[in-house]
Design a protein around this motif. Structure first.
Motif, PDB file in Angstrom:
ATOM      1  N   ILE A 103     -13.983 -13.415  -0.881  1.00 20.59           N
ATOM      2  CA  ILE A 103     -13.110 -12.270  -0.917  1.00 20.59           C
ATOM      3  C   ILE A 103     -13.380 -11.186   0.150  1.00 20.59           C
ATOM      4  N   VAL A 104     -14.779 -10.892   0.120  1.00 18.92           N
ATOM      5  CA  VAL A 104     -15.194  -9.589   1.022  1.00 18.92           C
ATOM      6  C   VAL A 104     -14.799  -9.999   2.351  1.00 18.92           C
ATOM      7  N   SER A 108     -12.056  -8.286   4.755  1.00 22.89           N
ATOM      8  CA  SER A 108     -12.334  -7.454   6.113  1.00 22.89           C
ATOM      9  C   SER A 108     -11.640  -8.083   7.114  1.00 22.89           C
ATOM     10  N   LEU A 109     -11.540  -9.274   7.223  1.00 16.01           N
ATOM     11  CA  LEU A 109     -11.107  -9.748   8.652  1.00 16.01           C
ATOM     12  C   LEU A 109      -9.506  -9.478   8.300  1.00 16.01           C
ATOM     13  N   TRP A 110      -8.732  -9.395   7.469  1.00 15.03           N
ATOM     14  CA  TRP A 110      -7.586  -9.020   7.062  1.00 15.03           C
ATOM     15  C   TRP A 110      -7.215  -7.530   7.548  1.00 15.03           C
ATOM     16  N   LEU A 115      -5.461  -3.423  11.221  1.00 15.65           N
ATOM     17  CA  LEU A 115      -5.718  -2.114  11.857  1.00 15.65           C
ATOM     18  C   LEU A 115      -5.594  -2.295  13.473  1.00 15.65           C
ATOM     19  N   ASN A 116      -6.143  -3.500  13.854  1.00 19.26           N
ATOM     20  CA  ASN A 116      -5.770  -3.815  15.169  1.00 19.26           C
ATOM     21  C   ASN A 116      -4.314  -3.905  15.682  1.00 19.26           C
ATOM     22  N   ALA A 117      -3.530  -4.463  14.898  1.00 19.92           N
ATOM     23  CA  ALA A 117      -2.199  -4.664  15.030  1.00 19.92           C
ATOM     24  C   ALA A 117      -1.473  -3.611  15.074  1.00 19.92           C
ATOM     25  N   ASN A 118      -1.805  -2.507  14.033  1.00 15.15           N
ATOM     26  CA  ASN A 118      -1.061  -1.424  13.978  1.00 15.15           C
ATOM     27  C   ASN A 118      -1.642  -0.112  14.849  1.00 15.15           C
TER      28      ASN A 118
END
Length: 122
Positions: A103-104, A108-110, A115-118
């Protein structure tokens, strides 16, 4: 008097059975087998990477497969986890830890992907 000796004999039998069970798990032979398997499961991926004859995808999946097998070897031979009823709570704790870890890491990857996409939008 015979009744007094019966529980003591039963208790001695139980402790002996427990000692032989624990001795079977924590024996030198078990540790040696685990060590040899761990070394083999480390040397094979190292040799594959150093040869460089396979494509990168095959190397990656081979390393991942060997890592999973090595984790199982460590759990069985060094941490003595098995499917017995005495180890049930330890196995459940291990599975819960793995679930939290997944889950962590996935979360975190999600988050980092979003964040990178936005942040890259101009």
């Amino acid at each position: 008097m015979a009744q007094h000796n019966a529980p003591a004999a039963h208790g001695a039998h139980d402790s002996h059975a427990h000692d032989s069970h624990a001795g079977g798990h924590a024996s030198f032979k078990g540790y040696a087998i685990g060590f040899i398997l761990a070394v083999i499961l480390t040397v094979i991926p190292f040799k594959i990477v150093m040869d460089g004859t396979m494509d990168k995808g095959t190397i990656l999946w081979t390393i991942l497969g060997m890592a999973v097998v090595q984790m199982i070897v460590h759990l069985k031979y060094f941490l003595h986890l098995d499917s017995s009823s005495e180890q049930r709570s330890n196995v459940i704790a291990l599975l819960f830890t793995a679930l939290i870890l997944v889950i962590v890491v996935a979360g975190s990857l999600w988050i980092m992907h979003n964040l990178n996409a936005n942040m890259m939008v101009m």
